[in-house]
Design a protein around this motif. Structure first.
Motif, PDB file in Angstrom:
ATOM      1  N   UNK A 109     -32.149 -27.133  -4.935  1.00 13.93           N
ATOM      2  CA  UNK A 109     -31.906 -27.835  -6.197  1.00 13.93           C
ATOM      3  C   UNK A 109     -30.549 -27.416  -6.728  1.00 13.93           C
ATOM      4  N   UNK A 110     -29.700 -28.401  -7.018  1.00 13.25           N
ATOM      5  CA  UNK A 110     -28.421 -28.152  -7.694  1.00 13.25           C
ATOM      6  C   UNK A 110     -28.467 -28.861  -9.037  1.00 13.25           C
ATOM      7  N   UNK A 111     -28.581 -28.110 -10.102  1.00 11.58           N
ATOM      8  CA  UNK A 111     -28.568 -28.719 -11.422  1.00 11.58           C
ATOM      9  C   UNK A 111     -27.137 -28.702 -11.967  1.00 11.58           C
ATOM     10  N   UNK A 112     -26.675 -27.572 -12.426  1.00 10.05           N
ATOM     11  CA  UNK A 112     -25.368 -27.494 -13.074  1.00 10.05           C
ATOM     12  C   UNK A 112     -24.145 -27.860 -12.248  1.00 10.05           C
ATOM     13  N   UNK A 113     -24.094 -27.522 -10.948  1.00  6.44           N
ATOM     14  CA  UNK A 113     -22.844 -27.733 -10.213  1.00  6.44           C
ATOM     15  C   UNK A 113     -22.319 -29.161 -10.220  1.00  6.44           C
ATOM     16  N   UNK A 114     -23.181 -30.159 -10.207  1.00  6.06           N
ATOM     17  CA  UNK A 114     -22.691 -31.527 -10.103  1.00  6.06           C
ATOM     18  C   UNK A 114     -21.981 -31.989 -11.367  1.00  6.06           C
ATOM     19  N   UNK A 115     -22.310 -31.394 -12.519  1.00 11.59           N
ATOM     20  CA  UNK A 115     -21.595 -31.804 -13.734  1.00 11.59           C
ATOM     21  C   UNK A 115     -20.648 -30.739 -14.269  1.00 11.59           C
ATOM     22  N   UNK A 116     -20.729 -29.508 -13.759  1.00 16.15           N
ATOM     23  CA  UNK A 116     -19.787 -28.480 -14.194  1.00 16.15           C
ATOM     24  C   UNK A 116     -18.657 -28.246 -13.188  1.00 16.15           C
ATOM     25  N   UNK A 117     -18.522 -29.112 -12.218  1.00 14.01           N
ATOM     26  CA  UNK A 117     -17.386 -29.079 -11.306  1.00 14.01           C
ATOM     27  C   UNK A 117     -16.634 -30.404 -11.461  1.00 14.01           C
ATOM     28  N   UNK A 118     -15.675 -30.479 -12.375  1.00 11.98           N
ATOM     29  CA  UNK A 118     -15.006 -31.754 -12.659  1.00 11.98           C
ATOM     30  C   UNK A 118     -14.203 -32.318 -11.496  1.00 11.98           C
ATOM     31  N   UNK A 119     -13.710 -31.453 -10.600  1.00 18.10           N
ATOM     32  CA  UNK A 119     -12.914 -31.926  -9.472  1.00 18.10           C
ATOM     33  C   UNK A 119     -13.816 -32.393  -8.332  1.00 18.10           C
ATOM     34  N   UNK A 120     -13.556 -33.600  -7.845  1.00 16.09           N
ATOM     35  CA  UNK A 120     -14.372 -34.151  -6.762  1.00 16.09           C
ATOM     36  C   UNK A 120     -14.350 -33.253  -5.534  1.00 16.09           C
ATOM     37  N   UNK A 121     -13.201 -32.636  -5.246  1.00 14.92           N
ATOM     38  CA  UNK A 121     -13.097 -31.751  -4.079  1.00 14.92           C
ATOM     39  C   UNK A 121     -14.033 -30.552  -4.210  1.00 14.92           C
ATOM     40  N   UNK A 122     -14.199 -30.042  -5.425  1.00 16.69           N
ATOM     41  CA  UNK A 122     -15.103 -28.911  -5.634  1.00 16.69           C
ATOM     42  C   UNK A 122     -16.559 -29.339  -5.468  1.00 16.69           C
ATOM     43  N   UNK A 123     -16.896 -30.531  -5.936  1.00 20.40           N
ATOM     44  CA  UNK A 123     -18.263 -31.020  -5.740  1.00 20.40           C
ATOM     45  C   UNK A 123     -18.545 -31.234  -4.255  1.00 20.40           C
ATOM     46  N   UNK A 124     -17.549 -31.706  -3.522  1.00 21.50           N
ATOM     47  CA  UNK A 124     -17.740 -31.871  -2.078  1.00 21.50           C
ATOM     48  C   UNK A 124     -18.021 -30.524  -1.414  1.00 21.50           C
ATOM     49  N   UNK A 125     -17.299 -29.495  -1.833  1.00 24.34           N
ATOM     50  CA  UNK A 125     -17.542 -28.159  -1.286  1.00 24.34           C
ATOM     51  C   UNK A 125     -18.961 -27.679  -1.608  1.00 24.34           C
ATOM     52  N   UNK A 126     -19.394 -27.879  -2.857  1.00 24.41           N
ATOM     53  CA  UNK A 126     -20.728 -27.437  -3.261  1.00 24.41           C
ATOM     54  C   UNK A 126     -21.809 -28.164  -2.462  1.00 24.41           C
ATOM     55  N   UNK A 127     -21.642 -29.463  -2.284  1.00 19.43           N
ATOM     56  CA  UNK A 127     -22.628 -30.221  -1.507  1.00 19.43           C
ATOM     57  C   UNK A 127     -22.608 -29.804  -0.042  1.00 19.43           C
ATOM     58  N   UNK A 128     -21.407 -29.574   0.492  1.00 21.42           N
ATOM     59  CA  UNK A 128     -21.298 -29.139   1.886  1.00 21.42           C
ATOM     60  C   UNK A 128     -21.999 -27.801   2.090  1.00 21.42           C
ATOM     61  N   UNK A 129     -21.834 -26.898   1.129  1.00 19.40           N
ATOM     62  CA  UNK A 129     -22.497 -25.602   1.201  1.00 19.40           C
ATOM     63  C   UNK A 129     -24.019 -25.749   1.097  1.00 19.40           C
ATOM     64  N   UNK A 130     -24.469 -26.638   0.215  1.00 18.42           N
ATOM     65  CA  UNK A 130     -25.911 -26.862   0.083  1.00 18.42           C
ATOM     66  C   UNK A 130     -26.488 -27.405   1.387  1.00 18.42           C
ATOM     67  N   UNK A 131     -25.765 -28.322   2.019  1.00 20.09           N
ATOM     68  CA  UNK A 131     -26.207 -28.861   3.311  1.00 20.09           C
ATOM     69  C   UNK A 131     -26.246 -27.752   4.363  1.00 20.09           C
ATOM     70  N   UNK A 132     -25.274 -26.870   4.325  1.00 18.01           N
ATOM     71  CA  UNK A 132     -25.203 -25.783   5.315  1.00 18.01           C
ATOM     72  C   UNK A 132     -26.416 -24.873   5.251  1.00 18.01           C
ATOM     73  N   UNK A 133     -26.874 -24.542   4.021  1.00 18.66           N
ATOM     74  CA  UNK A 133     -27.932 -23.538   3.884  1.00 18.66           C
ATOM     75  C   UNK A 133     -29.335 -24.134   3.941  1.00 18.66           C
ATOM     76  N   UNK A 134     -29.446 -25.446   4.137  1.00 17.55           N
ATOM     77  CA  UNK A 134     -30.768 -26.058   4.183  1.00 17.55           C
ATOM     78  C   UNK A 134     -31.147 -26.370   5.628  1.00 17.55           C
ATOM     79  N   UNK A 135     -32.436 -26.300   5.905  1.00 17.60           N
ATOM     80  CA  UNK A 135     -32.917 -26.580   7.261  1.00 17.60           C
ATOM     81  C   UNK A 135     -32.892 -28.085   7.537  1.00 17.60           C
ATOM     82  N   UNK A 136     -32.758 -28.478   8.792  1.00 20.15           N
ATOM     83  CA  UNK A 136     -32.809 -29.901   9.133  1.00 20.15           C
ATOM     84  C   UNK A 136     -34.102 -30.538   8.604  1.00 20.15           C
ATOM     85  N   UNK A 137     -33.967 -31.716   8.002  1.00 21.08           N
ATOM     86  CA  UNK A 137     -35.108 -32.406   7.422  1.00 21.08           C
ATOM     87  C   UNK A 137     -35.402 -32.022   5.990  1.00 21.08           C
ATOM     88  N   UNK A 138     -34.721 -30.974   5.493  1.00 24.20           N
ATOM     89  CA  UNK A 138     -34.965 -30.533   4.127  1.00 24.20           C
ATOM     90  C   UNK A 138     -34.273 -31.417   3.100  1.00 24.20           C
TER      91      UNK A 138
END
Length: 270
Positions: A109-138
């Motif tokens: 669950x990402x609550x704050x990061x999507x609205x507290x990261x005003x730069x699109x590049x930073x949101x891309x990094x946060x989402x990429x990291x979330x994808x990295x730490x989740x298991x396939x199918x999660x």
């Protein structure tokens, strides 16, 4: 010109996140709807859940009560201390540089990061990291603020003329440097939010109206009565139940998603 405070100052001196979801009708509606939607997508417990930007641990505490193992990360040290005191495994950190191994969680669950990261590049990094730490199918679930929320909210409060420059900035770009209400905050359109999750490699992305059209009932009542008890004419039927049922009904109609002040998007890792 209003100077925007940083996140640490906002959450330690101006805003009590620990009581936000329990002290107002709007907060209680948001909390109930987050639980509704998480139950729809999360695997059955036990499972490992990452709560990234989890604040003082309101959602994490509830998830632990349901039988999940939860680890929380937040940039604000005060929140980490509150979460730790509540019995949550919590660390201070940055959503763009997560401390966990690859494929560590069953869901995130990402609550704050999507609205507290005003730069699109930073949101891309946060989402990429979330994808990295989740298991396939999660599943990865995110919360964002609707770009139209300031326009509707300011109009309902009859404050639009005072805030018109800020509202216009947000409508045009999703961000205003003069926004005094929330620190370093960006606002999404439904299409933009869906695109950001899809571009991060998530499939089957669905965007829900978190508070839905019913959320504006709670905003109006909260603004009118503030901390006063609601009169009997406003407690029967319970306005929270009215707003909750409205938002649940609206879930059946995707065209109503843009009427919600908050957005809840879910995508699945391949």
């Amino acid at each position: 010109m209003t100077t925007q405070v940083d996140i640490e100052t906002h959450y330690t001196t101006r805003h009590d996140e620990a009581t936000r979801l329990s002290s107002t009708l709007k907060g209680r509606l948001e909390q109930a709807r987050v639980r509704d939607l998480l139950q729809r997508y999360l695997p059955e417990p036990p499972a490992d859940i990452g709560d990234i930007g989890g604040g003082p641990g309101i959602h994490a505490s509830w998830l632990q009560e349901q039988g999940y193992s939860v680890e929380l990360l937040d940039p604000v040290q005060h929140h980490v201390e509150q979460a730790t005191a509540a019995g949550i495994n919590a660390v201070q950190g940055d959503a763009r540089r997560l401390p966990w191994d690859n494929e560590y969680f069953d869901a995130v669950l990402l609550a704050g990061p999507m609205y507290h990261l005003p730069e699109a590049a930073d949101r891309r990094l946060a989402l990429r990291e979330a994808v990295r730490v989740i298991k396939p199918g999660g599943f990865i679930a995110v919360i964002a603020i609707n770009r139209a929320a300031n326009l509707i909210g300011s109009t309902l409060a009859n404050k639009l003329l005072q805030r018109q420059g800020i509202v216009t900035d947000i409508l045009d770009t999703g961000f205003s440097p003069d926004n005094e209400r929330m620190a370093e905050t960006t606002y999404h359109t439904v299409t933009q939010l869906r695109t950001e999750l899809t571009n991060a490699g998530l499939r089957a992305v669905t965007v829900h109206g978190l508070t839905g059209p019913g959320g504006w009932l709670t905003v109006t009542i909260d603004a009118h009565f503030k901390d006063e008890p609601l009169p009997a004419s406003f407690t029967e039927p319970d306005p929270l139940q009215t707003a909750l049922e409205c938002s649940r009904l609206a879930d059946r109609f995707p065209e109503l998603v843009p009427s919600s002040s908050l957005l809840f998007a879910v995508g699945q890792r391949a």
